[in-house]
Design a protein around this motif. Sequence first.
Motif, PDB file in Angstrom:
ATOM      1  N   ARG A  59      49.288  -7.541 -22.029  1.00 16.34           N
ATOM      2  CA  ARG A  59      50.501  -8.347 -22.222  1.00 16.34           C
ATOM      3  C   ARG A  59      50.193  -9.764 -22.688  1.00 16.34           C
ATOM      4  O   ARG A  59      50.782 -10.251 -23.626  1.00 16.34           O
ATOM      5  N   SER A  60      49.329 -10.459 -22.009  1.00 16.82           N
ATOM      6  CA  SER A  60      49.055 -11.851 -22.372  1.00 16.82           C
ATOM      7  C   SER A  60      47.572 -12.155 -22.465  1.00 16.82           C
ATOM      8  O   SER A  60      47.201 -13.310 -22.655  1.00 16.82           O
ATOM      9  N   VAL A  61      46.726 -11.151 -22.333  1.00 16.82           N
ATOM     10  CA  VAL A  61      45.281 -11.329 -22.422  1.00 16.82           C
ATOM     11  C   VAL A  61      44.691 -10.173 -23.207  1.00 16.82           C
ATOM     12  O   VAL A  61      45.359  -9.195 -23.502  1.00 16.82           O
ATOM     13  N   GLY A  62      43.425 -10.298 -23.513  1.00 18.88           N
ATOM     14  CA  GLY A  62      42.699  -9.221 -24.161  1.00 18.88           C
ATOM     15  C   GLY A  62      41.361  -9.045 -23.479  1.00 18.88           C
ATOM     16  O   GLY A  62      40.867  -9.953 -22.818  1.00 18.88           O
ATOM     17  N   VAL A  63      40.768  -7.890 -23.664  1.00 19.86           N
ATOM     18  CA  VAL A  63      39.467  -7.589 -23.089  1.00 19.86           C
ATOM     19  C   VAL A  63      38.598  -7.045 -24.208  1.00 19.86           C
ATOM     20  O   VAL A  63      39.000  -6.119 -24.913  1.00 19.86           O
ATOM     21  N   THR A  64      37.415  -7.628 -24.379  1.00 20.79           N
ATOM     22  CA  THR A  64      36.462  -7.127 -25.350  1.00 20.79           C
ATOM     23  C   THR A  64      35.393  -6.359 -24.597  1.00 20.79           C
ATOM     24  O   THR A  64      34.773  -6.886 -23.684  1.00 20.79           O
ATOM     25  N   VAL A  65      35.185  -5.110 -24.977  1.00 16.67           N
ATOM     26  CA  VAL A  65      34.193  -4.245 -24.339  1.00 16.67           C
ATOM     27  C   VAL A  65      32.980  -4.191 -25.258  1.00 16.67           C
ATOM     28  O   VAL A  65      33.111  -3.879 -26.445  1.00 16.67           O
ATOM     29  N   PHE A  66      31.815  -4.512 -24.711  1.00 15.99           N
ATOM     30  CA  PHE A  66      30.597  -4.532 -25.504  1.00 15.99           C
ATOM     31  C   PHE A  66      29.776  -3.281 -25.259  1.00 15.99           C
ATOM     32  O   PHE A  66      29.756  -2.743 -24.161  1.00 15.99           O
ATOM     33  N   ASP A  67      29.092  -2.830 -26.298  1.00 19.74           N
ATOM     34  CA  ASP A  67      28.224  -1.659 -26.228  1.00 19.74           C
ATOM     35  C   ASP A  67      26.809  -2.140 -25.940  1.00 19.74           C
ATOM     36  O   ASP A  67      26.145  -2.697 -26.809  1.00 19.74           O
ATOM     37  N   GLU A  68      26.343  -1.935 -24.719  1.00 22.70           N
ATOM     38  CA  GLU A  68      25.037  -2.443 -24.313  1.00 22.70           C
ATOM     39  C   GLU A  68      23.889  -1.682 -24.968  1.00 22.70           C
ATOM     40  O   GLU A  68      22.769  -2.175 -25.022  1.00 22.70           O
ATOM     41  N   LEU A  94      49.178   0.208 -22.583  1.00 21.21           N
ATOM     42  CA  LEU A  94      50.543   0.662 -22.332  1.00 21.21           C
ATOM     43  C   LEU A  94      51.401  -0.421 -21.668  1.00 21.21           C
ATOM     44  O   LEU A  94      52.604  -0.512 -21.918  1.00 21.21           O
ATOM     45  N   THR A  95      50.794  -1.280 -20.858  1.00 16.34           N
ATOM     46  CA  THR A  95      51.559  -2.334 -20.191  1.00 16.34           C
ATOM     47  C   THR A  95      52.093  -3.369 -21.169  1.00 16.34           C
ATOM     48  O   THR A  95      52.955  -4.169 -20.800  1.00 16.34           O
ATOM     49  N   PHE A  96      51.599  -3.372 -22.418  1.00 19.90           N
ATOM     50  CA  PHE A  96      52.135  -4.304 -23.409  1.00 19.90           C
ATOM     51  C   PHE A  96      53.606  -4.021 -23.686  1.00 19.90           C
ATOM     52  O   PHE A  96      54.355  -4.909 -24.083  1.00 19.90           O
ATOM     53  N   LEU A  97      54.043  -2.788 -23.451  1.00 20.51           N
ATOM     54  CA  LEU A  97      55.448  -2.444 -23.663  1.00 20.51           C
ATOM     55  C   LEU A  97      56.373  -3.144 -22.678  1.00 20.51           C
ATOM     56  O   LEU A  97      57.584  -3.209 -22.890  1.00 20.51           O
ATOM     57  N   LEU A 129      60.466  -5.849 -23.070  1.00 18.12           N
ATOM     58  CA  LEU A 129      61.543  -5.675 -22.092  1.00 18.12           C
ATOM     59  C   LEU A 129      61.763  -6.949 -21.292  1.00 18.12           C
ATOM     60  O   LEU A 129      62.902  -7.351 -21.039  1.00 18.12           O
ATOM     61  N   PHE A 130      60.668  -7.610 -20.903  1.00 16.50           N
ATOM     62  CA  PHE A 130      60.771  -8.856 -20.154  1.00 16.50           C
ATOM     63  C   PHE A 130      61.449  -9.944 -20.984  1.00 16.50           C
ATOM     64  O   PHE A 130      62.311 -10.679 -20.489  1.00 16.50           O
ATOM     65  N   VAL A 131      61.076 -10.052 -22.271  1.00 13.85           N
ATOM     66  CA  VAL A 131      61.671 -11.072 -23.141  1.00 13.85           C
ATOM     67  C   VAL A 131      63.165 -10.816 -23.320  1.00 13.85           C
ATOM     68  O   VAL A 131      63.982 -11.735 -23.214  1.00 13.85           O
TER      69      VAL A 131
END
Length: 92
Positions: free
Chosen positions: A71-80, A10-13, A17-19
């Motif tokens: 916004r400027s990063v991504g997170v990959t969640v792994f299934d252990e 949601l913070t990607f929104l 607005l910032f731009v």
Amino acid sequence: MFGVEVRIHLTFLILPLFVFWTEYNVHGSANGSRDLALVGLVLACVAAHEIGHMLVARRFGLVAKAVILLRSVGVTVFDESRVEAPPSVDAA
């Protein structure tokens, strides 16, 4: 994508607005299509980076469960619980 759930946080929104706000304050007006293109490029770059993480992790036997794009990063969640055996490398 590749059997992995892709989410946009949601913070990607905040980024569009910032731009818009930054360009309006610097130039006195904002170009909406150019600003949206910039936001789209940022999203595409973050997604490509995370796809790289998923592919390298798969090579080592880890299975990605989800990718969250911020916004400027991504997170990959792994299934252990779903770890695959990495391909064997024959020593020459």
